[in-house]
Enzyme design. Structure first.
Site, PDB file in Angstrom:
ATOM      1  N   GLU A   1      -0.890 -15.931  13.242  1.00  0.00           N
ATOM      2  CA  GLU A   1      -2.358 -16.004  13.114  1.00  0.00           C
ATOM      3  C   GLU A   1      -2.770 -16.640  11.787  1.00  0.00           C
ATOM      4  O   GLU A   1      -1.952 -16.798  10.877  1.00  0.00           O
ATOM      5  CB  GLU A   1      -2.979 -14.611  13.241  1.00  0.00           C
ATOM      6  CG  GLU A   1      -2.619 -13.670  12.101  1.00  0.00           C
ATOM      7  CD  GLU A   1      -3.643 -12.535  11.947  1.00  0.00           C
ATOM      8  OE1 GLU A   1      -4.821 -12.843  11.665  1.00  0.00           O
ATOM      9  OE2 GLU A   1      -3.253 -11.362  12.080  1.00  0.00           O
TER      10      GLU A   1
ATOM     11  N   LYS B   1     -14.229 -16.381  10.630  1.00  0.00           N
ATOM     12  CA  LYS B   1     -13.227 -15.466  11.178  1.00  0.00           C
ATOM     13  C   LYS B   1     -13.505 -15.350  12.676  1.00  0.00           C
ATOM     14  O   LYS B   1     -14.548 -14.852  13.080  1.00  0.00           O
ATOM     15  CB  LYS B   1     -13.366 -14.105  10.480  1.00  0.00           C
ATOM     16  CG  LYS B   1     -12.484 -13.009  11.053  1.00  0.00           C
ATOM     17  CD  LYS B   1     -12.788 -11.672  10.371  1.00  0.00           C
ATOM     18  CE  LYS B   1     -12.300 -10.512  11.220  1.00  0.00           C
ATOM     19  NZ  LYS B   1     -12.756  -9.209  10.718  1.00  0.00           N
TER      20      LYS B   1
ATOM     21  N   VAL C   1      -6.148 -11.561  15.474  1.00  0.00           N
ATOM     22  CA  VAL C   1      -5.148 -11.215  16.487  1.00  0.00           C
ATOM     23  C   VAL C   1      -5.691 -11.547  17.879  1.00  0.00           C
ATOM     24  O   VAL C   1      -5.008 -12.177  18.691  1.00  0.00           O
ATOM     25  CB  VAL C   1      -4.757  -9.723  16.373  1.00  0.00           C
ATOM     26  CG1 VAL C   1      -3.944  -9.268  17.582  1.00  0.00           C
ATOM     27  CG2 VAL C   1      -3.970  -9.489  15.080  1.00  0.00           C
TER      28      VAL C   1
ATOM     29  N   SER D   1     -12.197  -2.821  16.911  1.00  0.00           N
ATOM     30  CA  SER D   1     -11.786  -4.222  16.870  1.00  0.00           C
ATOM     31  C   SER D   1     -11.616  -4.812  18.272  1.00  0.00           C
ATOM     32  O   SER D   1     -11.081  -4.158  19.177  1.00  0.00           O
ATOM     33  CB  SER D   1     -10.462  -4.350  16.128  1.00  0.00           C
ATOM     34  OG  SER D   1     -10.018  -5.689  16.176  1.00  0.00           O
ATOM     35  N   ALA D   2     -12.037  -6.069  18.399  1.00  0.00           N
ATOM     36  CA  ALA D   2     -11.826  -6.810  19.647  1.00  0.00           C
ATOM     37  C   ALA D   2     -10.337  -7.060  19.900  1.00  0.00           C
ATOM     38  O   ALA D   2      -9.958  -7.485  20.992  1.00  0.00           O
ATOM     39  CB  ALA D   2     -12.591  -8.129  19.604  1.00  0.00           C
ATOM     40  N   ASP D   3      -9.489  -6.774  18.907  1.00  0.00           N
ATOM     41  CA  ASP D   3      -8.038  -6.901  19.138  1.00  0.00           C
ATOM     42  C   ASP D   3      -7.575  -5.938  20.234  1.00  0.00           C
ATOM     43  O   ASP D   3      -6.636  -6.243  20.973  1.00  0.00           O
ATOM     44  CB  ASP D   3      -7.246  -6.557  17.866  1.00  0.00           C
ATOM     45  CG  ASP D   3      -7.435  -7.573  16.743  1.00  0.00           C
ATOM     46  OD1 ASP D   3      -8.034  -8.638  16.985  1.00  0.00           O
ATOM     47  OD2 ASP D   3      -6.973  -7.281  15.621  1.00  0.00           O
TER      48      ASP D   3
ATOM     49  N   LYS E   1      -3.325  -0.260   9.839  1.00  0.00           N
ATOM     50  CA  LYS E   1      -3.568   0.318   8.518  1.00  0.00           C
ATOM     51  C   LYS E   1      -4.279   1.652   8.610  1.00  0.00           C
ATOM     52  O   LYS E   1      -5.104   1.866   9.498  1.00  0.00           O
ATOM     53  CB  LYS E   1      -4.469  -0.619   7.713  1.00  0.00           C
ATOM     54  CG  LYS E   1      -3.755  -1.828   7.213  1.00  0.00           C
ATOM     55  CD  LYS E   1      -4.483  -2.408   6.026  1.00  0.00           C
ATOM     56  CE  LYS E   1      -3.602  -3.398   5.331  1.00  0.00           C
ATOM     57  NZ  LYS E   1      -3.844  -4.780   5.755  1.00  0.00           N
TER      58      LYS E   1
HETATM   59  N1  PSU Z   1      -5.498  -5.710   9.644  1.00  0.00           N
HETATM   60  C1  PSU Z   1      -4.620  -5.973   8.677  1.00  0.00           C
HETATM   61  N2  PSU Z   1      -4.517  -7.243   8.218  1.00  0.00           N
HETATM   62  C2  PSU Z   1      -5.284  -8.256   8.707  1.00  0.00           C
HETATM   63  C3  PSU Z   1      -6.210  -7.962   9.742  1.00  0.00           C
HETATM   64  C4  PSU Z   1      -6.289  -6.685  10.177  1.00  0.00           C
HETATM   65  O1  PSU Z   1      -3.916  -5.078   8.235  1.00  0.00           O
HETATM   66  O2  PSU Z   1      -5.172  -9.402   8.248  1.00  0.00           O
HETATM   67  C5  PSU Z   1      -7.032  -9.080  10.334  1.00  0.00           C
HETATM   68  C6  PSU Z   1      -6.362  -9.602  11.616  1.00  0.00           C
HETATM   69  O3  PSU Z   1      -6.674 -10.971  11.769  1.00  0.00           O
HETATM   70  C7  PSU Z   1      -7.066  -8.797  12.693  1.00  0.00           C
HETATM   71  C8  PSU Z   1      -8.480  -8.732  12.143  1.00  0.00           C
HETATM   72  O4  PSU Z   1      -7.026  -9.381  13.972  1.00  0.00           O
HETATM   73  O5  PSU Z   1      -8.300  -8.559  10.737  1.00  0.00           O
HETATM   74  C9  PSU Z   1      -9.274  -7.604  12.737  1.00  0.00           C
HETATM   75  O6  PSU Z   1     -10.595  -7.694  12.303  1.00  0.00           O
HETATM   76  P1  PSU Z   1     -11.707  -6.738  12.960  1.00  0.00           P
HETATM   77  O7  PSU Z   1     -11.358  -5.362  12.494  1.00  0.00           O
HETATM   78  O8  PSU Z   1     -13.011  -7.236  12.405  1.00  0.00           O
HETATM   79  O9  PSU Z   1     -11.594  -6.912  14.443  1.00  0.00           O
HETATM   80 MN    MN Z   2     -15.001  -4.484  13.616  1.00  0.00          MN
END
Ligand code: PSU
Ligand code: MN
Length: 302
Positions: free
Chosen positions: A25, A86, A106, A140-142, A159
């Site tokens: 990524e 992002k 992700v 997260s959308a992940d 994390k």
């Molecule tokens: N968590 C980490 N390191 C990262 C990310 C998340 O420990 O670099 C990044 C990744 O790209 C992940 C994104 O897909 O943040 C998630 O962001 P959000 O929580 O806004 O969906």
């Molecule tokens: Mn979020």
């Protein structure tokens, strides 16, 4: 109309030869680490994938194209650019259509990898259910992407800035296999254990590849989350990282940080609060995930 995919020369060669490829990524480069360590780390991760018998394909959006693999010039441009979007599932198409520059999370990396026929993706940590999600709705959308897109994602767990029990509950509901590699516990990024048991455990890349293939044969949509613990020597004990996490979370709350700013804000603050220690560990765990990702990609190719 053909897809807006541009393959780097080494990725095009690997596709033609049918040799293993590992997606990487780019949000980790633009929003997870400072320049120039971000570009150095990205190169080191790519080299680790090559050293373990696969071709790296770092994914990013530039000039209206999904780049599958970045040349040195493109990686430099991305690593130094100041206003990189992002991108997740929601904003990927808009960025492509308007010719913007974007780093893939992700979720977006999974979408692009699948379009490019790449089945394995190695990263650091995934997004998850944030603490306080019952009021903020910040998930997260992940997570839904893991349920929808058939890519096996290798990460060091999630994390502890997140609510890890809720993250595991979500993944279970969504039908995502969460596989701890070589241990019973779900790892927590800097720490080898979260104190929570992972739903599944596997001890070989071959087993993970076989499970990926079986999901495909069964017609089950979605991918797999492989949670690979950080190497022992790079681990930050939970007691040492917890104060930084608590401080970063309190600052985010006080400053009203919301939506897609939350994760980059927390990562950046923890980096500063640990005086760079978190960065060294971060790089070590991504390299470790690159090695396992390469092994899974090799097993899938056999
Ligand atoms: N968590 C980490 N390191 C990262 C990310 C998340 O420990 O670099 C990044 C990744 O790209 C992940 C994104 O897909 O943040 C998630 O962001 P959000 O929580 O806004 O969906
Ligand atoms: Mn979020």
């Amino acid at each position: 109309m053909s897809l807006p995919l541009t393959f780097a020369p080494e990725v095009a060669a690997a596709r033609a030869a049918g040799t293993p490829i590992v997606a990487l990524e780019s949000t980790i480069i633009t929003h997870g680490m400072p320049f120039p360590q971000n570009v150095e780390a990205a190169r080191a991760v790519e080299a680790e994938v090559r050293a373990h018998g696969a071709t790296p394909a770092t994914i990013a959006i530039m000039d209206g194209q999904i780049h599958i693999g970045l040349t040195d010039a493109l990686l430099d441009r991305l690593g130094q650019a100041s206003h990189v979007a992002k991108l997740s599932r929601a904003d990927l198409a808009a960025c492509l259509a308007t010719g913007g520059m974007g780093a893939t999370t992700v979720a977006a990396t999974m979408i692009c990898a699948q379009l490019a026929g790449v089945e394995v993706f190695a990263t650091g940590g995934i997004g998850g259910v944030h603490r306080g999600a019952e009021t903020s709705f910040d998930i997260s959308a992940d997570l839904p992407e893991l349920a929808a897109t058939a890519v096996t994602v290798v990460a060091a767990g999630a994390k502890a800035i997140l609510d890890l029990p809720k993250t595991l509950e979500y993944l279970e509901t969504a039908g995502v296999p969460v596989i701890a590699f070589g241990q019973d516990d779900f790892p927590a990024f800097w720490s080898r254990s979260s104190g929570l048991k992972a739903p599944l455990r596997m001890d070989s890349a071959e087993a993970i590849a076989a499970a990926h293939r079986m999901r495909g044969r069964l017609g089950l949509p979605g991918g797999q989350l492989v949670a690979n613990p950080i190497p022992v020597e790079a681990e930050i004990p939970r007691a040492e990282i917890t104060p930084a996490i608590e401080t970063a979370l309190a600052e985010a709350e006080a400053q009203g940080i919301a939506a897609k700013e939350v994760t980059p804000f927390l990562l950046d603050r923890i980096l500063a609060l640990t005086e760079g220690r978190s960065l060294t560990s971060n790089i070590a765990l991504v390299l470790n995930n690159a090695r396992l990702g390469a092994a899974i990609a090799r097993a899938l190719t056999r």
